[in-house]
Motif scaffolding. Sequence first.
Motif, PDB file in Angstrom:
ATOM      1  N   UNK A 117       0.814  -1.217   0.000  1.00 49.49           N
ATOM      2  CA  UNK A 117       0.000   0.000   0.000  1.00 49.49           C
ATOM      3  C   UNK A 117       0.842   1.260   0.000  1.00 49.49           C
ATOM      4  N   UNK A 118       2.078   1.198   0.499  1.00 53.01           N
ATOM      5  CA  UNK A 118       2.922   2.395   0.507  1.00 53.01           C
ATOM      6  C   UNK A 118       3.315   2.792  -0.917  1.00 53.01           C
ATOM      7  N   UNK A 119       3.650   1.811  -1.763  1.00 46.89           N
ATOM      8  CA  UNK A 119       4.063   2.120  -3.138  1.00 46.89           C
ATOM      9  C   UNK A 119       2.906   2.567  -4.005  1.00 46.89           C
ATOM     10  N   UNK A 120       1.684   2.139  -3.678  1.00 52.12           N
ATOM     11  CA  UNK A 120       0.539   2.463  -4.532  1.00 52.12           C
ATOM     12  C   UNK A 120       0.149   3.927  -4.451  1.00 52.12           C
ATOM     13  N   UNK A 121       0.530   4.600  -3.372  1.00 54.48           N
ATOM     14  CA  UNK A 121       0.162   6.003  -3.215  1.00 54.48           C
ATOM     15  C   UNK A 121      -1.294   6.184  -2.809  1.00 54.48           C
ATOM     16  N   UNK A 122      -1.938   5.123  -2.395  1.00 50.62           N
ATOM     17  CA  UNK A 122      -3.342   5.157  -2.002  1.00 50.62           C
ATOM     18  C   UNK A 122      -3.477   4.542  -0.618  1.00 50.62           C
ATOM     19  N   UNK A 167      -3.776 -16.712 -10.116  1.00 49.00           N
ATOM     20  CA  UNK A 167      -3.237 -15.427 -10.549  1.00 49.00           C
ATOM     21  C   UNK A 167      -3.694 -14.353  -9.581  1.00 49.00           C
ATOM     22  N   UNK A 168      -2.979 -13.244  -9.559  1.00 48.01           N
ATOM     23  CA  UNK A 168      -3.336 -12.099  -8.728  1.00 48.01           C
ATOM     24  C   UNK A 168      -3.077 -10.835  -9.524  1.00 48.01           C
ATOM     25  N   UNK A 169      -4.040  -9.908  -9.484  1.00 49.78           N
ATOM     26  CA  UNK A 169      -3.912  -8.660 -10.220  1.00 49.78           C
ATOM     27  C   UNK A 169      -4.514  -7.528  -9.385  1.00 49.78           C
ATOM     28  N   UNK A 198      -5.597   1.825 -10.482  1.00 50.08           N
ATOM     29  CA  UNK A 198      -5.455   1.228 -11.807  1.00 50.08           C
ATOM     30  C   UNK A 198      -4.033   1.240 -12.355  1.00 50.08           C
ATOM     31  N   UNK A 199      -3.202   2.151 -11.924  1.00 48.10           N
ATOM     32  CA  UNK A 199      -1.854   2.243 -12.485  1.00 48.10           C
ATOM     33  C   UNK A 199      -0.808   1.568 -11.610  1.00 48.10           C
ATOM     34  N   UNK A 200      -1.216   0.666 -10.741  1.00 49.16           N
ATOM     35  CA  UNK A 200      -0.306   0.027  -9.801  1.00 49.16           C
ATOM     36  C   UNK A 200      -0.240  -1.466 -10.083  1.00 49.16           C
ATOM     37  N   UNK A 201       0.917  -2.061  -9.865  1.00 43.31           N
ATOM     38  CA  UNK A 201       1.079  -3.513 -10.045  1.00 43.31           C
ATOM     39  C   UNK A 201       1.914  -4.059  -8.900  1.00 43.31           C
TER      40      UNK A 201
END
Length: 134
Positions: free
Chosen positions: A67-72, A89-91, A96-99
């Motif tokens: 969650x820290x890298x997602x900026x949300x 699988x996991x997505x 939307x712009x995070x992986x």
Amino acid sequence: MLKIVVAAAFLLTANSALARDRPIQSCEKAPLLAEIQKRVPDHVIGESADVKPAPVGKLPAFPRGIWMRSGSSLTCVVVALDAAGTPQDAVVSYPSRFALTEQEKQMVLSVQWTPAQVGGQARPSLVSMDFQTR
């Protein structure tokens, strides 16, 4: 004229991406969830199954980086399970712009689930895992 069309297309695309990333309070409202469902139409949403999938055993301690890298403050990850409850699988469904990194994905995929059941039959399913600040 061509510049106006290109500029308009760019603005529509930018606005669409921003609309997907409007803050949400629940992973059930994740904008990409419907798109993920379309890719695997035979999978039921785990929350709507007669018997909902549940993690087997204790969940591992996931890295705060998800969650820290997602900026949300909320990051939603959809896990596709086969009929036995094994992750396939996991997505990320929000933002939307995070992986996930490969290490994060492997941690999410390491969680075994009980199978979803509909009408007494085990079914492949989609479960949403949320990572948020509290």
